[in-house]
Design an enzyme around this catalytic site. Sequence first.
Site, mmCIF file in Angstrom:
data_model
loop_
_atom_site.group_PDB
_atom_site.id
_atom_site.type_symbol
_atom_site.label_atom_id
_atom_site.label_comp_id
_atom_site.label_asym_id
_atom_site.label_seq_id
_atom_site.Cartn_x
_atom_site.Cartn_y
_atom_site.Cartn_z
ATOM 1 N N GLY A 1 2.877 3.643 13.503
ATOM 2 C CA GLY A 1 3.595 2.389 13.751
ATOM 3 C C GLY A 1 3.196 1.758 15.077
ATOM 4 C CD GLU B 1 13.314 0.193 9.228
ATOM 5 O OE1 GLU B 1 13.889 1.129 9.817
ATOM 6 O OE2 GLU B 1 13.763 -0.954 9.186
ATOM 7 C CE LYS C 1 -1.832 2.785 2.896
ATOM 8 N NZ LYS C 1 -1.839 4.031 2.098
ATOM 9 C CD GLU D 1 9.875 12.347 11.831
ATOM 10 O OE1 GLU D 1 8.743 11.862 11.998
ATOM 11 O OE2 GLU D 1 10.774 11.765 11.208
ATOM 12 C CB THR E 1 6.686 7.334 16.091
ATOM 13 O OG1 THR E 1 8.028 7.365 15.574
ATOM 14 C CG2 THR E 1 6.694 6.613 17.420
ATOM 15 N N GLY F 1 6.895 4.581 8.277
ATOM 16 C CA GLY F 1 6.037 5.755 8.420
ATOM 17 C C GLY F 1 6.211 6.374 9.789
ATOM 18 C CB CYS G 1 13.069 8.602 8.441
ATOM 19 S SG CYS G 1 14.116 7.578 7.400
HETATM 20 P P1 NAD Z 1 2.267 7.921 8.070
HETATM 21 O O1 NAD Z 1 2.528 7.120 9.294
HETATM 22 O O2 NAD Z 1 1.229 8.956 8.121
HETATM 23 O O3 NAD Z 1 1.868 6.964 6.853
HETATM 24 C C1 NAD Z 1 2.708 5.910 6.423
HETATM 25 C C2 NAD Z 1 1.850 4.891 5.697
HETATM 26 O O4 NAD Z 1 0.966 4.297 6.653
HETATM 27 C C3 NAD Z 1 0.971 5.486 4.605
HETATM 28 O O5 NAD Z 1 0.904 4.585 3.529
HETATM 29 C C4 NAD Z 1 -0.377 5.596 5.304
HETATM 30 O O6 NAD Z 1 -1.455 5.571 4.415
HETATM 31 C C5 NAD Z 1 -0.359 4.354 6.164
HETATM 32 N N1 NAD Z 1 -1.276 4.388 7.310
HETATM 33 C C6 NAD Z 1 -1.767 5.469 7.947
HETATM 34 N N2 NAD Z 1 -2.594 5.075 8.944
HETATM 35 C C7 NAD Z 1 -2.612 3.723 8.931
HETATM 36 C C8 NAD Z 1 -3.268 2.737 9.715
HETATM 37 N N3 NAD Z 1 -4.089 3.064 10.715
HETATM 38 N N4 NAD Z 1 -3.046 1.440 9.449
HETATM 39 C C9 NAD Z 1 -2.202 1.079 8.454
HETATM 40 N N5 NAD Z 1 -1.568 1.965 7.663
HETATM 41 C C10 NAD Z 1 -1.760 3.284 7.903
HETATM 42 O O7 NAD Z 1 3.678 8.503 7.634
HETATM 43 P P2 NAD Z 1 3.970 9.486 6.428
HETATM 44 O O8 NAD Z 1 3.507 10.846 6.827
HETATM 45 O O9 NAD Z 1 3.490 8.890 5.153
HETATM 46 O O10 NAD Z 1 5.563 9.432 6.372
HETATM 47 C C11 NAD Z 1 6.343 10.235 7.172
HETATM 48 C C12 NAD Z 1 6.866 9.459 8.356
HETATM 49 O O11 NAD Z 1 7.561 8.301 7.906
HETATM 50 C C13 NAD Z 1 7.859 10.243 9.162
HETATM 51 O O12 NAD Z 1 7.608 10.078 10.523
HETATM 52 C C14 NAD Z 1 9.197 9.600 8.797
HETATM 53 O O13 NAD Z 1 10.180 9.742 9.774
HETATM 54 C C15 NAD Z 1 8.792 8.189 8.600
HETATM 55 N N6 NAD Z 1 9.776 7.478 7.778
HETATM 56 C C16 NAD Z 1 10.599 6.574 8.379
HETATM 57 C C17 NAD Z 1 11.571 5.914 7.632
HETATM 58 C C18 NAD Z 1 12.518 4.923 8.280
HETATM 59 O O14 NAD Z 1 13.121 4.144 7.549
HETATM 60 N N7 NAD Z 1 12.660 4.913 9.597
HETATM 61 C C19 NAD Z 1 11.694 6.165 6.266
HETATM 62 C C20 NAD Z 1 10.825 7.089 5.688
HETATM 63 C C21 NAD Z 1 9.867 7.742 6.448
#
Ligand code: NAD
Length: 503
Positions: free
Chosen positions: A237, A254, A179, A389, A234, A232, A288
């Site tokens: 996650g 991650e 997704k 963040e 924290t 995504g 990230c």
């Molecule tokens: P997000 O958590 O909002 O979304 C990430 C993904 O999760 C998206 O596809 C979103 O649609 C999905 N999602 C949202 N709610 C969900 C739920 N309830 N159940 C399942 N899936 C769900 O994050 P974002 O805004 O897309 O990305 C930014 C974040 O990602 C930042 O915090 C960044 O630090 C982190 N990030 C971490 C890494 C790493 O390797 N540690 C790499 C890239 C980004």
Amino acid sequence: MSAVFVPVPDEMLVGGKWRQADGPKTRVLDPATGAVLQEISQSCADDVDEAVARGAEAAADPGWRDLLPHQRARYLHAIADAVEAAADSLATLQSFNTGKALRETRALVASAVGTFRYFAAVLETSDEAKTTSRGEYLTWVKQEPIGVIGAIAPWNSPIASDAQKIAPALAAGNAVVLKPAEWTPLVSLALARLIVDSGLPAGLLSVLPGRGSVVGDAIVRHPGIGKVSFTGGTDTGRGIAHLAAEKLMPVSLELGGKSPTMVLDDADVEQAIAGVMYGIFSSSGQSCIAGSRLFVAESLYDDFLDRLVERTRQLVVGNGFDDATHVGPLVHPKHRDSVAAYVDLARAEGGTVRCGGGVPDDPRLADGAYYLPTIIDGLANSARVCQEEIFGPVLLALPFRDEDDLVAQANDSVFGLASGIWTRDYRRALRLADRIQAGTVWINTYKAFSISTPFGGIKESGLDTEKGREGIAAYSRAKGVYLGMSDTPHPWAPRTPRVDTAG
Ligand code: NAD
């Protein structure tokens, strides 16, 4: 700047078939101009059911399940070839959808190619070691696929994060339901077309654009999903980890970061200034691993900051297709607003904005989601903007007294993703590398990345690691096999003498 946007078909990939999803349409924006690039229909929970069912069948098909590792490697090489051949169009598409500079998206596509090739090479070169026997038996470990993997990706580097999940999961013999993030589905859909056309058996990959709370949630809860690999925020996650715990399902997470980048008093200042700027302002800080907290030795602080601010003011903010651009737009106007709100918060907390702190005044950028590279100082590490963040081009600068003070401040964070150390003294560097709580430490470099080096966060930055040879094991189940070798009758066997029938 002659790039042309080529739309991708508005179709999801479900269990080997392309079709338009029934859900509402998402408008996919070009963040550089605010224009709607195209609309993509969102999938729903029923599509997840179908993708998981077809994925389970495809993973169990002997034509895939019984492949030897070097045979599975051929599929990964074919994908790498296809992605490499389409590198220009993929990079262009990603720059349109994320606003990232073309030079960065080219590097991301190259990294995706390298990821498929690396895991193909791991398959070709992996050894099956016998484990040490402690009795009259032979024993070894068999790595088996988990089944269907749920892969949930963020918007910041779609093609690289997709590849980091798809390649090891397929290498381990699984099927994948991916997704992409709501704002950036285009590159994942284009990648899926290349993967299908490269000959991967149908059903092994599904790509379902849609909302996290609908499609992502359905993937996590689905009983047929054997593992979720999530990248995504924290908070998201943590919610996924709760649901996974109920299913007793393994997850790799991650997550976010607030990484310290540390300049010691003996650093090569020019190198450190360049590395600090690149660490926070490349990808407009939407990384990230961005080095978003800067700690500088007290004796250097004023001079270093003056020079850093001056150099930062010279960075070119502009369209990612412009060769001169250092800092492109943020991914979406809503995200730009969230970054701007954090800078307002920093001001309210008493911080001094040393540069940036607003949108550029160039009228050509007025419709895009731009925000100037921003440096703030005068705040303690306990300020909210130093703890949360921001995920944008905003650097918080703080002085430190000595090594203990530096370690205390750098580690005073819920996150533990990455860190950078700038010093000419390798002993200090290695001492600090041991004491800093982070999954990655860069010394006199920042954001250098190798697929062969495991990557993951500690504390609230994540669980488990990706990349490296062990990346495949993360998508496998280990099964211990024992083969009895003893001629001695089992103690529970009847005590009748053995009749030797030979001769
Ligand atoms: P997000 O958590 O909002 O979304 C990430 C993904 O999760 C998206 O596809 C979103 O649609 C999905 N999602 C949202 N709610 C969900 C739920 N309830 N159940 C399942 N899936 C769900 O994050 P974002 O805004 O897309 O990305 C930014 C974040 O990602 C930042 O915090 C960044 O630090 C982190 N990030 C971490 C890494 C790493 O390797 N540690 C790499 C890239 C980004």
